[in-house]
Design an enzyme around this catalytic site. Structure first.
Site, PDB file in Angstrom:
ATOM      1  CE  LYS A 188      -3.056   2.974   2.437  1.00  0.00           C
ATOM      2  NZ  LYS A 188      -3.469   3.450   3.751  1.00  0.00           N
ATOM      3  N   GLY A 220      -8.162   9.343   9.821  1.00  0.00           N
ATOM      4  CA  GLY A 220      -8.421   9.417  11.252  1.00  0.00           C
ATOM      5  C   GLY A 220      -9.519  10.367  11.666  1.00  0.00           C
ATOM      6  CB  ALA A 278      -8.507   7.783   4.822  1.00  0.00           C
ATOM      7  N   GLY A 279     -11.208   7.857   6.617  1.00  0.00           N
ATOM      8  CA  GLY A 279     -12.380   8.673   6.893  1.00  0.00           C
ATOM      9  C   GLY A 279     -13.564   7.934   7.466  1.00  0.00           C
ATOM     10  CG  ASN A 307      -5.656   1.607  12.221  1.00  0.00           C
ATOM     11  OD1 ASN A 307      -5.606   0.461  12.646  1.00  0.00           O
ATOM     12  ND2 ASN A 307      -4.995   2.583  12.804  1.00  0.00           N
ATOM     13  CB  THR A 308      -8.833   5.840  13.359  1.00  0.00           C
ATOM     14  OG1 THR A 308      -7.501   6.100  12.899  1.00  0.00           O
ATOM     15  CG2 THR A 308      -9.088   6.647  14.607  1.00  0.00           C
TER      16      THR A 308
END
Length: 329
Positions: free
Chosen positions: A172, A233, A259-260, A281-282
């Site tokens: 990635k 994040g 993301a997001g 992830n977050t």
């Protein structure tokens, strides 16, 4: 017929040359299958079996031909760089309380691919626990990630080290522009993509939600396009569904939102748009109960995918009664 008069398509994730004007039914028969015993998807749309003989294959078509096999539930896999996966959820490995919690959340998510950052070994404590002690790289596909890289050179160097450490070529790539927004620097990202492809890497590339930039990355050899839904994040969810959809429509490689995502409904939205998958992830790691949230994300991705395949009802400007009004008492 010589090769110059053939047209190129993708058949079950693999490139194939076929004769121009060939019908889907003819193609199915040509590869030794009975058109009456298969189902065909063309460019993400089901082709009714009764029309297979009438629909001509076009250049750059993406065809999926499936049939029934014994046992198990319906298979709805996806492929990237020649590798096939069942789970459409990719999860990260940062921000968890400890490796044990990370491993438990991964198990609950059902994910098969995990992103891993490349960091220096702690030489002062070489026996400290490592991620591989808790998450087996033989069971999961590790996806080395260039998180924290702000130049193409740093990202390339990082992935060269990753390949040396574990032999990975599916990676990635992200090259960030600055620390406040963590938005990608597309000039550096494209530069890194071109170099990595020449060196035999298969980069899945984080990018802005811009159809033009996405196409440039694909042309440079990216094996997957990964537009942001919102800043890394942030948990804001997908902010621009229109451009994500345009990227999907124009791509010949998998598109995954990266993301997001903040909660399960955000993941479902990404899948309902037609994305091949979602990376997060977050949203899991910072949930009050990461393991429970991982399970929620698994179900949301599956639900969103089913909704996309089912085909939502059309939007209407006015009400339309569910029950007929004629014959009311």
């Amino acid at each position: 017929m010589d090769g110059f008069s053939m047209i190129s398509i993708q058949l079950n994730g693999e490139p194939r040359n076929v004769a121009p004007g060939i019908s889907i039914a003819q193609l199915v028969a040509e590869i030794g299958l009975d058109p009456a015993k298969v189902a065909v998807e063309r460019n993400l749309e089901i082709v009714p079996r009764s029309t297979l003989a009438d629909v001509a294959v076009q250049a750059d078509d993406q065809l999926e031909i499936v049939h029934f096999v014994g046992g198990g539930a319906e298979e709805d896999s996806w492929s990237v760089a020649g590798r096939t996966f069942r789970s459409r959820l990719i999860v990260g490995t940062g921000k968890y309380k400890d490796f044990a919690q990370n491993a438990a959340a991964l198990e609950a998510s059902g994910a098969e691919i995990i992103t891993v950052a490349v960091r220096r070994v702690n030489v002062s404590d070489p026996k400290a626990p490592m991620l591989t002690d808790f998450i087996d790289p033989k069971k999961y596909t590790y996806l080395p990630n260039t998180a924290g890289c702000f130049t193409a050179d740093d990202a390339i160097r990082t992935l060269r080290l990753a390949r040396e450490a574990g032999g990975w070529d599916l990676v990635k790539l992200e090259v960030l522009g600055e620390a406040r927004t963590l938005y990608p620097d597309m000039r550096e990202t494209l530069k890194a993509t071109e170099v990595l492809v020449k060196e035999g890497f298969k980069p899945m590339v984080y990018c802005v939600d811009d159809p033009i930039a996405a196409k440039q990355l694909e042309d440079a050899g990216a094996v997957a396009i990964m537009p942001l839904g919102a800043p890394i994040g942030s948990g804001l969810g997908i902010q621009n569904r229109v451009t994500i959809r345009l990227i999907i429509e124009g791509a010949n490689v998998p598109v995954l939102v990266d993301a997001g995502v903040g909660t399960a409904s955000d993941a479902a939205v990404a899948m309902e748009l037609g994305c091949e998958g979602v990376l997060m992830n977050t949203a899991i790691a910072e949930a009050k109960d990461p393991v429970m949230m991982a399970r929620a994300m698994k179900l949301a991705v599956e639900s969103g995918r089913l909704a996309y395949r089912a085909g939502r009802m059309g939007r209407r400007m006015y009400a339309d009664p569910s029950s007929p009004l004629a014959g009311l008492i």
